[in-house]
Design an enzyme around this catalytic site. Structure first.
Site, PDB file in Angstrom:
ATOM      1  N   ARG A 248     -35.385 -34.125 -66.250  1.00 56.68           N
ATOM      2  CA  ARG A 248     -35.799 -33.346 -65.528  1.00 56.68           C
ATOM      3  C   ARG A 248     -36.933 -32.766 -66.656  1.00 56.68           C
ATOM      4  NH1 ARG A 248     -34.224 -28.126 -67.093  1.00 56.68           N
ATOM      5  NH2 ARG A 248     -31.969 -28.882 -66.909  1.00 56.68           N
TER       6      ARG A 248
ATOM      7  N   TYR B 183     -54.863 -25.250 -45.821  1.00 52.79           N
ATOM      8  CA  TYR B 183     -53.421 -26.149 -45.103  1.00 52.79           C
ATOM      9  C   TYR B 183     -52.939 -25.295 -44.706  1.00 52.79           C
ATOM     10  CZ  TYR B 183     -48.614 -27.847 -45.264  1.00 52.79           C
ATOM     11  OH  TYR B 183     -47.473 -28.414 -44.893  1.00 52.79           O
TER      12      TYR B 183
ATOM     13  N   ASP C 254     -57.548 -27.194 -54.215  1.00 49.89           N
ATOM     14  CA  ASP C 254     -56.416 -28.401 -54.171  1.00 49.89           C
ATOM     15  C   ASP C 254     -57.455 -29.274 -53.431  1.00 49.89           C
ATOM     16  OD1 ASP C 254     -55.253 -29.793 -51.991  1.00 49.89           O
ATOM     17  OD2 ASP C 254     -53.742 -28.364 -51.403  1.00 49.89           O
TER      18      ASP C 254
ATOM     19  N   LYS D 239     -50.444 -37.806 -50.029  1.00 51.14           N
ATOM     20  CA  LYS D 239     -51.096 -38.006 -48.740  1.00 51.14           C
ATOM     21  C   LYS D 239     -51.881 -39.046 -49.325  1.00 51.14           C
ATOM     22  CE  LYS D 239     -50.139 -34.426 -46.533  1.00 51.14           C
ATOM     23  NZ  LYS D 239     -49.513 -33.640 -47.428  1.00 51.14           N
TER      24      LYS D 239
HETATM   25  N1  PLP Z   1     -52.447 -29.428 -49.642  1.00 48.82           N
HETATM   26  C1  PLP Z   1     -52.957 -29.402 -48.877  1.00 48.82           C
HETATM   27  C2  PLP Z   1     -54.460 -30.075 -49.034  1.00 48.82           C
HETATM   28  C3  PLP Z   1     -52.039 -30.253 -46.945  1.00 48.82           C
HETATM   29  O1  PLP Z   1     -52.898 -30.908 -46.716  1.00 48.82           O
HETATM   30  C4  PLP Z   1     -50.605 -30.423 -48.040  1.00 48.82           C
HETATM   31  C5  PLP Z   1     -49.418 -30.984 -46.623  1.00 48.82           C
HETATM   32  O2  PLP Z   1     -49.957 -31.615 -45.751  1.00 48.82           O
HETATM   33  C6  PLP Z   1     -50.838 -29.923 -48.883  1.00 48.82           C
HETATM   34  C7  PLP Z   1     -51.559 -29.052 -50.073  1.00 48.82           C
HETATM   35  C8  PLP Z   1     -48.724 -29.140 -48.965  1.00 48.82           C
HETATM   36  O3  PLP Z   1     -48.506 -30.862 -49.967  1.00 48.82           O
HETATM   37  P1  PLP Z   1     -46.584 -31.682 -49.837  1.00 48.82           P
HETATM   38  O4  PLP Z   1     -46.243 -31.490 -48.541  1.00 48.82           O
HETATM   39  O5  PLP Z   1     -46.426 -32.511 -50.408  1.00 48.82           O
HETATM   40  O6  PLP Z   1     -45.438 -31.043 -49.967  1.00 48.82           O
END
Ligand code: PLP
Length: 389
Positions: free
Chosen positions: A58, A110, A182, A207
């Site tokens: 961890r 998101y 992000d 992704k």
């Molecule tokens: N940030 C963006 C732009 C996303 O599209 C997503 C998920 O679709 C996330 C964060 C969250 O990621 P995760 O689904 O891997 O937890």
């Protein structure tokens, strides 16, 4: 980024080479050229506290360390931390905030990020404002004495709005705040936010970085030793870490990131042309087109415009719902960024949690994650579906 790893140095090696080699020295015992999956949860110590850099998985794991060093190198950050999901990476960053603090979120993001901020952190006494970050003056005006950070995606999910990272970081820094980007949609291949003044860059590794719809993960990079130390404390203390197999799969995906992004972007550009010419489509959202309001900014901070495309149908929600289920090569599914093309209705799927909020998305909107299949198959599939609207 390890000073001992020559392949991690962006001045020494190009992006594609670093994607394949950074953080991944050949195994000294066997010569294995891919990073072994170190499944061990614990590591032998020669005397109490004397070990080879790993104690307990961890806290730190060699396969995870390789991934962290590789991704930090690609983002040109000094430090990197991997998490079990994009959301747990987001959560680790937001734990910087204390009850009574405030943050500013771009007015498109998101849905899960919005849910975490508005519901989980909201209930913990942390307030937020959703602001149109295309206007840095609006950001400056919204900044309150207790505002600690601004959080943005660029391009955004799902409206593909482009924000000027440098201008936003400047406002944050003028107010002693942090700018968090992000970078999931662009990936470090197309955009490196730390270069443009961001303090923290984060990803849903699920992704494009993983790239094959077979691993969930998150990542954070920074150049600040203090921020990294805090993130490391939370990573170990809260324990939302990815397993070694997931780190291995992500490392494997990253090796082909550049060629996947180029091919998917080639396909996306052709699809945008088709959508623009089709009478059923009322609006195409793609930062690569000259009339996109953020096109010039995108040109200045991205090397290409990526493979996410959103569009609206003139016939509205019912037609969008119908089209979403009528494609064959585009699979109707959540998520994005993998080799296969996906279609979804954000209002009813990924962004349902933003319904009724300032981040609500139009109900005639469809989002495409364009993959790397034969362009002709993708074009035929979409043309047939659109002709039937
Ligand atoms: N940030 C963006 C732009 C996303 O599209 C997503 C998920 O679709 C996330 C964060 C969250 O990621 P995760 O689904 O891997 O937890």
């Amino acid at each position: 980024m390890s000073d001992l790893d020559p392949f991690a140095n962006p001045e020494g090696f190009g992006f594609e080479t670093r994607a394949i080699r950074a953080g991944q020295p050949h195994d000294p015992q066997t010569g294995a050229v891919t990073m072994p999956i170190h499944q061990s949860t614990t590591f032998a110590q020669e005397a109490v506290g004397e070990h080879k850099g790993f104690e307990y998985s961890r806290t730190g794991n060699p396969t995870r360390r390789a991934l962290e060093e590789c991704l930090a190198s690609l983002e040109e950050g000094r430090f990197g931390r991997s998490f079990a999901s994009g959301m747990s990476a987001t959560d680790a960053i937001l734990r910087y905030l204390r009850p009574g603090d405030h943050l500013i979120l771009g007015d498109d993001a998101y849905g899960g990020t919005f849910r975490l901020i508005s519901r989980v952190y909201g209930e913990a006494g942390i307030d937020y404002s959703a602001v149109d970050l295309t206007d840095p003056e609006a950001l400056a005006a919204a900044w309150q004495p207790n505002t600690k950070l601004v959080w943005l995606e660029t391009p955004t999910n799902p409206l593909l709005t482009v924000f000027d990272i440098r201008a936003i970081a400047d406002v944050a820094h003028a107010n002693d705040g942090l700018c968090v980007v992000d970078n999931t949609f662009a990936t470090p291949y197309l955009q490196q936010p730390l270069r443009h003044g961001a303090d923290i860059v984060t990803h849903s590794v699920t992704k494009y970085l993983g790239g094959h719809s077979d691993v969930v993960g998150g990542f954070v990079a920074t150049n600040s030793e203090d921020i990294d130390a805090r993130l490391g404390f939370i990573q170990n203390g809260a324990g939302a870490v990815p397993g070694p197999m997931d780190c291995f799969l992500t490392l494997r995906g990253i090796k082909t990131l550049a060629i996947r992004m180029d091919r998917a972007t080639d396909n996306a550009e052709k699809i945008v042309e088709l959508l623009q010419a089709h009478p059923a489509v009322s609006r195409v959202r793609y930062p690569g087109v000259a009339d996109h309001p953020g096109h010039e900014i995108a040109k200045s901070q991205m090397s290409r415009f990526g493979a996410m495309v959103s569009f609206e149908l003139a016939a509205g929600k019912a037609a969008a719902m119908e089209l979403a289920k009528s494609t064959t090569v585009f699979t109707l599914a959540e998520s994005l960024g993998a080799v296969e093309s996906l279609i979804e209705h954000p209002g009813a799927m990924t962004h349902l949690s933003a319904a009724g909020s300032p981040l609500e998305v139009p109900d005639s909107l469809l989002r495409l994650s364009v993959g790397i299949e034969s362009a002709s198959d993708l074009l035929n599939d979409l043309q047939t579906a659109l002709d039937a609207v």
